[in-house]
Design an enzyme around this catalytic site. Sequence first.
Site, PDB file in Angstrom:
ATOM      1  N   TYR A  16      45.403  30.992  52.803  1.00 28.62           N
ATOM      2  CA  TYR A  16      45.691  29.777  52.046  1.00 28.62           C
ATOM      3  C   TYR A  16      46.118  28.685  53.014  1.00 28.62           C
ATOM      4  O   TYR A  16      45.356  28.327  53.891  1.00 28.62           O
ATOM      5  CB  TYR A  16      46.734  30.082  50.955  1.00 28.62           C
ATOM      6  CG  TYR A  16      46.817  29.014  49.901  1.00 28.62           C
ATOM      7  CD1 TYR A  16      45.672  28.508  49.293  1.00 28.62           C
ATOM      8  CD2 TYR A  16      48.045  28.494  49.502  1.00 28.62           C
ATOM      9  CE1 TYR A  16      45.741  27.523  48.336  1.00 28.62           C
ATOM     10  CE2 TYR A  16      48.131  27.510  48.526  1.00 28.62           C
ATOM     11  CZ  TYR A  16      46.970  27.018  47.948  1.00 28.62           C
ATOM     12  OH  TYR A  16      47.045  26.049  46.995  1.00 28.62           O
ATOM     13  N   LYS A  40      28.044  42.235  30.561  1.00 28.64           N
ATOM     14  CA  LYS A  40      26.945  41.973  31.496  1.00 28.64           C
ATOM     15  C   LYS A  40      27.491  41.789  32.908  1.00 28.64           C
ATOM     16  O   LYS A  40      26.872  42.226  33.879  1.00 28.64           O
ATOM     17  CB  LYS A  40      26.156  40.744  31.065  1.00 28.64           C
ATOM     18  CG  LYS A  40      24.906  40.532  31.908  1.00 28.64           C
ATOM     19  CD  LYS A  40      23.830  39.807  31.161  1.00 28.64           C
ATOM     20  CE  LYS A  40      22.519  39.901  31.913  1.00 28.64           C
ATOM     21  NZ  LYS A  40      21.410  39.235  31.206  1.00 28.64           N
TER      22      LYS A  40
END
Length: 419
Positions: A38, A93
Site C-alpha cells: 500500500y 458462475k
Amino acid sequence: MGRDIYAESLALHERHHGKIGIRGKVAVRTAHDLGLTYTPGVAGVSRQVAADPDLAYRYTLKANTVAIVSDGSAVLGLGDIGGYGAIPVMEGKALLFKEFAGIDAFPICFADKGQDLVGQIRNIAPVFGGINLEDIAAPRCFAIEEALQDLGIPVMHDDQHGTGVVVLAALVNACRVLGKDFADLTIVVSGGGAAGYGVARLLTCLGMDRHLCTPVWDIIVCDSKGTLHRGRQDLLTVPHKYILAHETNRHDLDGTLADALVGADVFIGVSAPGIVTAEMVGSMHDDPVVLALANPVPEIMPDEASAAGAAVVGTGRSDFPNQVNNVLAFPGIFRGALDAAASRITDEMKLAAAAALAATVDDPRPDHILPDVLDRRVTGAVAAAVHEAAVQGGCARRHPEEVDSSAGTGREYRGTHPP
C-alpha cells in the site's frame, strides 16, 4: 436430484454467505509489507500504470479478472428476477471460472434495467481483463455486446456464444457417430432469443469467412409464433429475428414447430418445456439428433425422444447423458483470451473452441458426444486453441510461449495469467 436440492442449497449459501470471497496473494504482517503493498510503495506502481495503461496487465489483477455482468432480466429457468435475484447465479458462475480456469471473476449485477449498461460497463472496464455478459434479455443483449467490442478487452455474451460453441461441438461429434455430413444437415432451432440466435449464427456461419467456417445446409428457427420467415411483418421491429428470417429457412416455410421438424435431421431446443412430442420426433429424418436444452424440464424427455426414434439425445441436465452445458466452453474461452491478453473474442476463436471441445472426445458414442462437464482436460484444450486463434487473428498481445506456466490452477490446465 430432487426438491431437497433447493433446501440444501439454501443452507449452503446461508452458511457461507455466498460462494466466493477475496483472498490476498501476499501477506501483510510487517510495516515493510504494508509499505510495499500500500503506501508509500504502491504510488510507484500507480505512476507506471497511469503512464502506460497496458502495464495494468503486468502489475494489477486486470490480467486474470473477469466481470460477470447481468441485469437479471433473463436468468435461465427463472426469467426476469432482477439484479438482486441474479446475484447467486452470477456468484456461482464466478466460482466456476475459478474452479475450472483459475480466473478471478466477480459478479456485477445492476438493479435498474433501464439504465445505460454500456456506459456503466465502460466505466468499470479498467479493472477487468474481460467482460462476460450474462442473462440479459434479447434484443438488448445484442446491442450491448456490439457496442462494447471497441473496449480493447474480450467481451462475450455467454448465453449466445458459449451455447453456440458447445452445440456446435456436440453436432460435430454426433455426425461422427452417425456417419452424417455436417454440411448436409437440416436443423430446426426452437427459441428465437439470445441462445437461439447464437446457435443459428454459428451453425450458418452468419457474417463469417466461409473459408474458415462450414455452414449447415439449412436451419429453420422457430419462436412462440412459429417459423421465422421473410413474410412475417412482426419481425420488422426485432432486428435479430429479422436477420435470421432472411439468412435461414431457405425454403421460406411458414408454419409451426411441428411443420418445421418434418424431415429435419436435428432439433435444438433453447426454449420451453414439453413443447416437442414423440410424434414430432417421429416425423424427422432417419436417426435424428435431439438436443432438448430447456432447463430444468427439456422440450422432450430423453427416454421419450429415444423411443420415438432419436439416435442421439442431449439435454442441459446433469442427470442424463450428453449434457450440453456452457461450462464446457466459457472457462477455456476466457482462459485462452486472458492468456493472450486479447483485445476481443473473434468468430475464429469461437470456432477454434468448438473444434477443440469436440476433439476431447476420442471415441464418440450416442450417449457420449461431449466430455463430462467435470473433465479437467477440457479447459486446457479449449484455452490453447483460443489462444492460438487469437495470435493467428492478430488480436493477441501475448503469444503462448510468453505465458508463465510455472503457476496456474494446479489441475489439468497449467496455463496462467501474465505475470
